[in-house]
Scaffold this motif. Structure first.
Motif, PDB file in Angstrom:
ATOM      1  N   GLY A  28       0.752  -1.028   0.128  1.00 51.44           N
ATOM      2  CA  GLY A  28      -0.130  -0.140   0.044  1.00 51.44           C
ATOM      3  C   GLY A  28       0.866   1.266   0.026  1.00 51.44           C
ATOM      4  O   GLY A  28       1.976   1.230   0.358  1.00 51.44           O
ATOM      5  N   ALA A  29       0.241   2.209  -0.318  1.00 49.34           N
ATOM      6  CA  ALA A  29       0.850   3.569  -0.423  1.00 49.34           C
ATOM      7  C   ALA A  29       1.481   3.964   0.708  1.00 49.34           C
ATOM      8  O   ALA A  29       2.249   4.845   1.131  1.00 49.34           O
ATOM      9  CB  ALA A  29       0.079   4.831  -1.013  1.00 49.34           C
ATOM     10  N   TRP A  63      -4.315  14.474   4.866  1.00 51.86           N
ATOM     11  CA  TRP A  63      -4.476  13.016   5.029  1.00 51.86           C
ATOM     12  C   TRP A  63      -4.147  12.580   6.546  1.00 51.86           C
ATOM     13  O   TRP A  63      -2.907  12.867   6.485  1.00 51.86           O
ATOM     14  CB  TRP A  63      -4.104  12.253   3.815  1.00 51.86           C
ATOM     15  CG  TRP A  63      -4.639  10.739   4.168  1.00 51.86           C
ATOM     16  CD1 TRP A  63      -5.660  10.239   4.233  1.00 51.86           C
ATOM     17  CD2 TRP A  63      -3.521   9.590   3.961  1.00 51.86           C
ATOM     18  NE1 TRP A  63      -5.476   8.717   4.609  1.00 51.86           N
ATOM     19  CE2 TRP A  63      -4.350   8.539   4.204  1.00 51.86           C
ATOM     20  CE3 TRP A  63      -2.183   9.591   3.776  1.00 51.86           C
ATOM     21  CZ2 TRP A  63      -3.894   7.060   4.352  1.00 51.86           C
ATOM     22  CZ3 TRP A  63      -1.441   8.191   3.702  1.00 51.86           C
ATOM     23  CH2 TRP A  63      -2.257   7.196   3.883  1.00 51.86           C
ATOM     24  N   TYR A 119      -0.183  11.417   7.478  1.00 52.92           N
ATOM     25  CA  TYR A 119       1.001  12.062   7.349  1.00 52.92           C
ATOM     26  C   TYR A 119       1.823  12.603   8.573  1.00 52.92           C
ATOM     27  O   TYR A 119       3.096  12.101   8.955  1.00 52.92           O
ATOM     28  CB  TYR A 119       0.889  13.203   6.362  1.00 52.92           C
ATOM     29  CG  TYR A 119       0.493  13.164   4.926  1.00 52.92           C
ATOM     30  CD1 TYR A 119       1.082  12.001   4.148  1.00 52.92           C
ATOM     31  CD2 TYR A 119      -0.473  13.795   4.299  1.00 52.92           C
ATOM     32  CE1 TYR A 119       0.594  11.929   2.853  1.00 52.92           C
ATOM     33  CE2 TYR A 119      -0.784  13.720   3.159  1.00 52.92           C
ATOM     34  CZ  TYR A 119      -0.421  12.765   2.401  1.00 52.92           C
ATOM     35  OH  TYR A 119      -1.173  12.481   1.223  1.00 52.92           O
ATOM     36  N   THR A 174      -0.648  16.701  -1.970  1.00 55.82           N
ATOM     37  CA  THR A 174      -1.787  15.373  -2.311  1.00 55.82           C
ATOM     38  C   THR A 174      -2.443  16.160  -3.368  1.00 55.82           C
ATOM     39  O   THR A 174      -3.227  16.953  -3.212  1.00 55.82           O
ATOM     40  CB  THR A 174      -2.237  15.082  -0.883  1.00 55.82           C
ATOM     41  OG1 THR A 174      -1.429  14.970   0.070  1.00 55.82           O
ATOM     42  CG2 THR A 174      -3.251  13.771  -1.046  1.00 55.82           C
ATOM     43  N   ASP A 188       1.818  12.724  -3.298  1.00 55.95           N
ATOM     44  CA  ASP A 188       0.822  11.746  -3.270  1.00 55.95           C
ATOM     45  C   ASP A 188      -0.266  11.771  -4.130  1.00 55.95           C
ATOM     46  O   ASP A 188      -0.929  12.450  -4.272  1.00 55.95           O
ATOM     47  CB  ASP A 188       0.263  11.707  -1.650  1.00 55.95           C
ATOM     48  CG  ASP A 188      -0.506  10.346  -1.421  1.00 55.95           C
ATOM     49  OD1 ASP A 188      -0.904   9.825  -2.410  1.00 55.95           O
ATOM     50  OD2 ASP A 188      -0.684  10.275  -0.225  1.00 55.95           O
ATOM     51  N   MET A 194      -2.503   9.137  -5.201  1.00 56.85           N
ATOM     52  CA  MET A 194      -3.326   8.285  -5.072  1.00 56.85           C
ATOM     53  C   MET A 194      -4.613   8.230  -5.838  1.00 56.85           C
ATOM     54  O   MET A 194      -5.227   7.165  -6.191  1.00 56.85           O
ATOM     55  CB  MET A 194      -3.640   7.814  -3.839  1.00 56.85           C
ATOM     56  CG  MET A 194      -2.801   7.090  -2.741  1.00 56.85           C
ATOM     57  SD  MET A 194      -2.574   5.558  -3.361  1.00 56.85           S
ATOM     58  CE  MET A 194      -3.827   4.723  -2.928  1.00 56.85           C
ATOM     59  N   TYR A 195      -5.147   9.355  -5.889  1.00 57.24           N
ATOM     60  CA  TYR A 195      -6.408   9.585  -6.598  1.00 57.24           C
ATOM     61  C   TYR A 195      -6.356  10.108  -7.854  1.00 57.24           C
ATOM     62  O   TYR A 195      -7.367  10.653  -8.566  1.00 57.24           O
ATOM     63  CB  TYR A 195      -7.476  10.647  -5.658  1.00 57.24           C
ATOM     64  CG  TYR A 195      -7.595   9.925  -4.093  1.00 57.24           C
ATOM     65  CD1 TYR A 195      -8.782   9.177  -4.147  1.00 57.24           C
ATOM     66  CD2 TYR A 195      -6.831  10.373  -3.121  1.00 57.24           C
ATOM     67  CE1 TYR A 195      -8.818   8.777  -2.700  1.00 57.24           C
ATOM     68  CE2 TYR A 195      -6.800   9.615  -1.930  1.00 57.24           C
ATOM     69  CZ  TYR A 195      -8.208   8.818  -1.687  1.00 57.24           C
ATOM     70  OH  TYR A 195      -8.399   8.112  -0.467  1.00 57.24           O
ATOM     71  N   LYS A 237      -7.433   2.912  -4.757  1.00 61.10           N
ATOM     72  CA  LYS A 237      -8.588   3.739  -5.100  1.00 61.10           C
ATOM     73  C   LYS A 237      -8.819   3.653  -6.691  1.00 61.10           C
ATOM     74  O   LYS A 237      -9.895   3.652  -7.005  1.00 61.10           O
ATOM     75  CB  LYS A 237      -8.418   5.174  -4.560  1.00 61.10           C
ATOM     76  CG  LYS A 237      -7.589   5.362  -3.435  1.00 61.10           C
ATOM     77  CD  LYS A 237      -8.437   5.148  -2.020  1.00 61.10           C
ATOM     78  CE  LYS A 237      -7.503   5.244  -0.888  1.00 61.10           C
ATOM     79  NZ  LYS A 237      -8.116   5.214   0.316  1.00 61.10           N
ATOM     80  N   ARG A 276      -3.224  -4.680  -1.191  1.00 56.66           N
ATOM     81  CA  ARG A 276      -2.181  -4.031  -0.558  1.00 56.66           C
ATOM     82  C   ARG A 276      -1.087  -3.667  -1.469  1.00 56.66           C
ATOM     83  O   ARG A 276      -0.002  -4.628  -1.588  1.00 56.66           O
ATOM     84  CB  ARG A 276      -1.770  -4.753   0.748  1.00 56.66           C
ATOM     85  CG  ARG A 276      -2.690  -4.860   1.796  1.00 56.66           C
ATOM     86  CD  ARG A 276      -3.720  -3.701   2.210  1.00 56.66           C
ATOM     87  NE  ARG A 276      -2.879  -2.484   2.581  1.00 56.66           N
ATOM     88  CZ  ARG A 276      -3.039  -1.190   2.221  1.00 56.66           C
ATOM     89  NH1 ARG A 276      -4.014  -1.244   1.383  1.00 56.66           N
ATOM     90  NH2 ARG A 276      -2.284  -0.279   2.646  1.00 56.66           N
TER      91      ARG A 276
HETATM   92  C1  LIG Z   1      -3.889  10.590   0.095  1.00 53.95           C
HETATM   93  C2  LIG Z   1      -3.670   9.098   0.263  1.00 53.95           C
HETATM   94  N1  LIG Z   1      -2.547   8.509   0.312  1.00 53.95           N
HETATM   95  C3  LIG Z   1      -2.526   7.206   0.434  1.00 53.95           C
HETATM   96  C4  LIG Z   1      -3.563   6.300   0.923  1.00 53.95           C
HETATM   97  C5  LIG Z   1      -3.064   4.850   1.212  1.00 53.95           C
HETATM   98  O1  LIG Z   1      -3.322   3.870   0.365  1.00 53.95           O
HETATM   99  P1  LIG Z   1      -3.172   2.400   0.588  1.00 53.95           P
HETATM  100  O2  LIG Z   1      -2.052   2.337   1.542  1.00 53.95           O
HETATM  101  O3  LIG Z   1      -4.361   1.599   0.514  1.00 53.95           O
HETATM  102  O4  LIG Z   1      -2.293   2.295  -0.810  1.00 53.95           O
HETATM  103  C6  LIG Z   1      -4.431   6.822   1.100  1.00 53.95           C
HETATM  104  C7  LIG Z   1      -5.632   6.009   1.636  1.00 53.95           C
HETATM  105  O5  LIG Z   1      -6.681   6.523   2.085  1.00 53.95           O
HETATM  106  C8  LIG Z   1      -5.022   8.173   0.623  1.00 53.95           C
HETATM  107  O6  LIG Z   1      -6.166   8.741   1.170  1.00 53.95           O
END
Ligand SMILES: Cc1ncc(COP(=O)(O)O)c(C=O)c1O
Length: 392
Positions: free
Chosen positions: A98-99, A124, A127, A170, A202, A204-205, A236, A244
């Motif tokens: 996971g990130a 988030w 951090y 982010t 970051d 992720m989205y 996401k 993961r």
């Molecule tokens: C901004 C952001 N970064 C990272 C993550 C981590 O995601 P994951 O560990 O599932 O890859 C999330 C999960 O909520 C997130 O909202």
């Protein structure tokens, strides 16, 4: 017998705390609608599942390289080049659980005691906890609707010091859904170009952007590419939260090697089956399904925003990406400085679970995740309306 100060200072994820409370009420038989977790309600696309089943059938069940199998890292490199205009080598990629683990690796590898990390707020939840755990000091930049919850070059300039080590960005943001455009990133770069600070971006989205084109932070110029560590994952974008997988990319091979060392001592490679499945998720095979999910989220965003806007005393800035509404409750005198009380009262009175803004470092707001069905959005926001009518 004593525990370490480090572990005692680490808070449980606040989003998890609220969803646990909601689960407890549900277990007691209460009718609960949860808008608290950051998880798509879609199932993982079938082709990805089939790739996992195939890998299992073929006995792909052993340890792999710590950073991830070469095929996967190559696929990530191709993705970053094609979709983000970022040029990396497989040796510059580290695949993690996971990130979240990518971020853990980064902060552990970069921060010395007292180093400052600039984090735009609302942020988030993870951090600041990871920064503190690494011995760093969080420097928050508070934002609000007047700058669309984005930091401006002046705000960044004011937050910089000789101790600044990292700037965290982010985009799109969790919790506000705001997205930095290319010009805005370039303007922020102008402020840091003469410093030697790292940027952690970051993204992720990234796949969930609704109104404009997404711009990767590292893509704006060569210097930004060199100083940025790009973080991304599949939780996401492809509805793979439970599998993961996250990854990071950095042009600094030495840094990637150091993080690889850390991961080799903590968790080693991620699940071998997930790695095979992730190739299918990243190589373009499920792009149509990713697009379908994006369109569904866009429809839900529009619906949820319209419904919230129809409630007196609440307002929301339309998010450009991700799947959250960051709702302003500053007109509610009783709750404007106590978002936790709002979240608890709403949960107990109406069975609606949302996350208090304070979890993201900001009072006066709550976060509602619209990663759920249209019916649930309609029903849940109707209940919020009833709750507001009662307290007015
Ligand atoms: C901004 C952001 N970064 C990272 C993550 C981590 O995601 P994951 O560990 O599932 O890859 C999330 C999960 O909520 C997130 O909202």
């Amino acid at each position: 017998m004593k525990y370490s100060n480090k572990i005692l200072n680490l808070a449980e994820s606040a989003t998890i705390a609220i969803s646990t409370l909601a689960q407890n009420l549900k277990a007691q038989g209460k009718d609960i609608l949860s808008f608290s977790t950051g998880e798509p309600d879609f199932d993982t696309p079938e082709k990805i599942k089939q790739a996992a089943i195939k890998a299992l059938g073929e006995g792909f069940t052993k340890y792999t390289a710590v950073a991830g199998i070469l095929d996967l890292r190559r696929t990530i490199v191709e993705k970053l080049f094609k979709e983000n205009s970022l040029k990396y080598d497989p040796s510059e990629i580290l695949v993690s659980n996971g990130a979240k683990q990518s971020l853990f690796n980064i902060f552990q590898a970069l921060i010395n005691e007292g180093d400052e990390v600039i984090i735009p707020a609302p942020y988030w939840v993870t951090y600041p906890e990871l920064v503190t755990y690494s011995g760093g000091k969080n420097i928050f930049i508070n934002t609000d609707e007047t700058t669309q919850f984005k930091i401006t070059p002046q705000m960044l300039k004011n937050a910089l010091s000789a101790k600044t080590k990292i700037l965290v960005l982010t985009t799109p943001s969790n919790p506000t859904g705001m997205v930095y455009n290319k010009e805005e990133i370039k303007a922020l770069y102008e402020v840091i170009k003469d410093t030697n600070i790292w940027v952690v971006s970051d993204e992720m989205y990234e796949k969930l952007v609704f109104d404009e084109e997404f711009c990767s932070v590292a893509s704006i110029n060569e210097d930004m590419l060199q100083r940025t560590i790009t973080v991304n994952g599949l939780s996401k974008s492809v509805a793979m939260t439970g599998w993961r997988i996250g990854y990071l990319a950095s042009k600094n091979k030495e840094l990637v090697k150091l993080m690889n060392n850390l991961q080799s001592q903590c968790t080693s490679n991620i699940n071998s089956i997930t790695q095979k499945a992730s190739i299918m998720a990243l190589n373009g095979s499920v792009d149509d399904e990713i697009e379908k999910m994006r369109l569904a989220f866009k429809e839900r965003r529009d619906l949820a925003c319209n419904l919230i806007d129809s409630i007196p005393s609440l307002s929301v800035m339309k998010p450009q990406g991700a799947f959250y509404l960051f709702i302003n409750l500053k007109s509610l005198e009783v709750y404007r400085n106590n978002s936790m009380a709002f979240a608890k009262d709403l949960l107990e009175d109406q069975g609606v679970a949302i996350v208090p803004g304070i979890a993201f470092g900001m009072e006066g707001y709550v976060r509602l995740s619209f990663a759920c069905s249209v019916e649930q959005i309609e029903k849940g926001i109707e209940r919020i309306k009833n709750f507001i009518a009662k307290i007015k």
